[in-house]
Scaffold this active site. Structure first.
Site, PDB file in Angstrom:
ATOM      1  N   LYS A 161       0.836  -1.206   0.000  1.00 34.60           N
ATOM      2  CA  LYS A 161       0.000   0.000   0.000  1.00 34.60           C
ATOM      3  C   LYS A 161       0.870   1.255   0.000  1.00 34.60           C
ATOM      4  CE  LYS A 161      -3.847  -2.439   2.095  1.00 34.60           C
ATOM      5  NZ  LYS A 161      -4.605  -2.816   3.309  1.00 34.60           N
ATOM      6  N   GLN A 198      -4.504  -1.351   9.456  1.00 31.27           N
ATOM      7  CA  GLN A 198      -4.478  -2.702   8.880  1.00 31.27           C
ATOM      8  C   GLN A 198      -5.110  -3.701   9.852  1.00 31.27           C
ATOM      9  OE1 GLN A 198      -3.295  -3.471   5.679  1.00 31.27           O
ATOM     10  NE2 GLN A 198      -4.208  -5.465   6.125  1.00 31.27           N
ATOM     11  N   ASP A 252     -10.816   3.155   3.911  1.00 37.72           N
ATOM     12  CA  ASP A 252     -11.259   1.760   3.829  1.00 37.72           C
ATOM     13  C   ASP A 252     -12.784   1.680   3.720  1.00 37.72           C
ATOM     14  OD1 ASP A 252      -9.337  -0.200   3.630  1.00 37.72           O
ATOM     15  OD2 ASP A 252      -8.941  -0.301   5.787  1.00 37.72           O
TER      16      ASP A 252
END
Ligand code: NDP
Length: 283
Positions: free
Chosen positions: A52, A96, A119
Site C-alpha cells: 500500500k 491494517q 477503507d
C-alpha cells in the site's frame, strides 16, 4: 468455450496511471496523504502495508507508515488516530486489520474521521452506502464493480447477482453496490442451504467466503461472470481463490484470476479513495 479472463493486474495498472496524472494535476501544494497503521508483526499484514505504501509513492502521494508493537495499548492507538485526524496533510487513514485481540477493531474504526476513512468501514460511510448517499466505499467491493465495468457491465438491471459471504468488509458492501447498480441481489452465507442451487441462478457470482476452491463448475450458470475475492493457501501452498478456476473457466463467460484479479484492484481503489478524500477536503 473458455471464459474471458478479467485481468485485474492490468486494469489496476491503468487506474494507477490515471491517478498518477490526477495527483500531478493537483500540484505540490495539494499532494494527497495516506497514513497506514500496522500493529503487531503479522507477516501477511506487513506485506499488505508495504504494498500500500509503495503504491502510494508510485502515484506521487505522500504516505506515512506507522508500525507499532503488538502490545500497543488501545488508548495509545486512539491517540495516534486523533493526531492523524487533525493533520491537514493526511487525507486518508487506514488501520491494517486484523488487530491484536486486546484492541477493539470497532472502537478503532469508529475513531477514524469518516472523511479520512479510505477503507470505507466507518459506520457513517457504511450508512451512506446503505442510504445511497455519497461517501467512501470499501475498496475490495469497489474494485469488483470496476472489474464488472471493464467488461461493459455498469447498469445491472435485469441481471441476478449472488454474493457468497456477508462480512462488513466484503460481502455486505458488495451486495449493496450491486443493488445500487440495479442487480437483483442474493446474499449467501454459512447457513444458506442448497448453495449450488442459488449460485446457479447468478448472472454475476461474487465469491467472498475464504474457502479455497469451494465454487465448483457445477455451481456456475453457463456464461456467468465470476468474481473471485478469496485469498487462500491451497493444499499445495500456493495462493488460490474461492473458485475452482480450472473447472469454472470452462463454464463461465468471464472470470477473475487469483492472484492478479481482485487483489491489485483493492489497492488501486485505496489510491482512488485517498485521491477522492483529498479532493473533498480541498473543496
Ligand atoms: P470473513 O471470514 O469475515 O467472511 C466470510 C464469509 O463467508 C462469512 O459471511 C461466512 O458466513 C461466509 N462463508 C464461509 N464459509 C462458507 C460456506 N461454506 N458457504 C457459504 N458461505 C460461507 O471473510 P472476509 O469477508 O473478510 O474475506 C473473504 C475472503 O476474501 C477471504 O479469503 C479474504 O482473504 C479475502 N479478501 C480478499 C481481499 C482482496 O483484496 N482480494 C480483501 C479482503 C478479503 P457466516 O457469516 O455465516 O460465517
Amino acid at each position: 468455450m473458455t471464459a474471458q479472463i478479467i485481468d485485474g493486474k492490468a486494469l489496476a495498472q491503468d487506474i494507477r496511471q490515471q491517478i498518477r496524472q490526477q495527483v500531478a494535476q493537483l500540484g505540490p501544494q495539494a499532494v494527497p496523504g495516506l497514513a497506514v497503521i500496522l500493529v503487531g508483526d503479522d507477516p501477511a499484514s506487513q506485506i499488505y502495508v508495504r504494498h500500500k505504501v509503495r503504491a502510494c509513492e508510485e502515484v506521487g502521494m505522500r504516505s506515512i507508515a506507522q508500525r507499532h508493537p503488538a502490545d500497543l495499548a488501545e488508548s495509545q492507538l486512539l491517540e495516534h488516530l486523533d493526531t492523524l485526524n487533525r493533520d491537514p496533510a493526511i487525507h486518508g487513514i487506514l488501520v491494517q486489520l486484523p488487530l491484536p485481540a486486546h484492541i477493539s477493531a470497532e472502537r478503532v474504526i469508529d475513531a477514524i474521521a469518516p472523511e479520512k476513512d479510505v477503507d470505507g468501514f466507518h459506520p457513517v460511510n457504511a450508512g451512506a452506502l446503505l442510504g445511497g448517499r455519497p461517501g467512501l466505499r470499501p475498496c475490495t467491493p469497489l474494485g469488483c464493480m470496476r472489474m464488472l465495468a471493464s467488461i461493459g457491465l455498469t447498469d445491472l438491471g435485469g441481471r441476478s447477482a449472488v454474493v457468497i459471504g456477508r462480512s462488513n468488509i466484503v460481502g455486505k458492501p458488495m451486495a449493496l453496490l450491486l443493488l445500487a447498480a440495479n442487480a437483483t441481489v442474493t446474499i449467501c452465507h454459512s447457513a444458506t442451504p442448497n448453495l449450488a442451487q442459488v449460485t446457479r441462478q447468478a448472472d454475476i457470482l461474487v465469491a467472498a467466503a475464504g474457502r479455497a476452491g469451494m465454487v465448483s463448475g457445477n455451481m456456475v450458470k453457463p456464461g456467468a461472470v465470476v468474481i473471485d475475492v478469496g485469498i487462500n493457501r491451497g493444499a499445495d501452498g500456493k495462493l488460490c481463490g474461492d473458485v475452482d478456476f480450472a473447472a469454472v473457466r470452462e463454464v463461465a463467460g468471464a472470470i477473475t484470476p487469483v492472484p492478479g484479479g481482485v487483489g491489485p484492484m483493492t489497492i488501486a481503489m485505496l489510491l482512488a479513495n485517498t485521491l477522492d478524500a483529498a479532493r473533498r477536503s480541498a473543496a
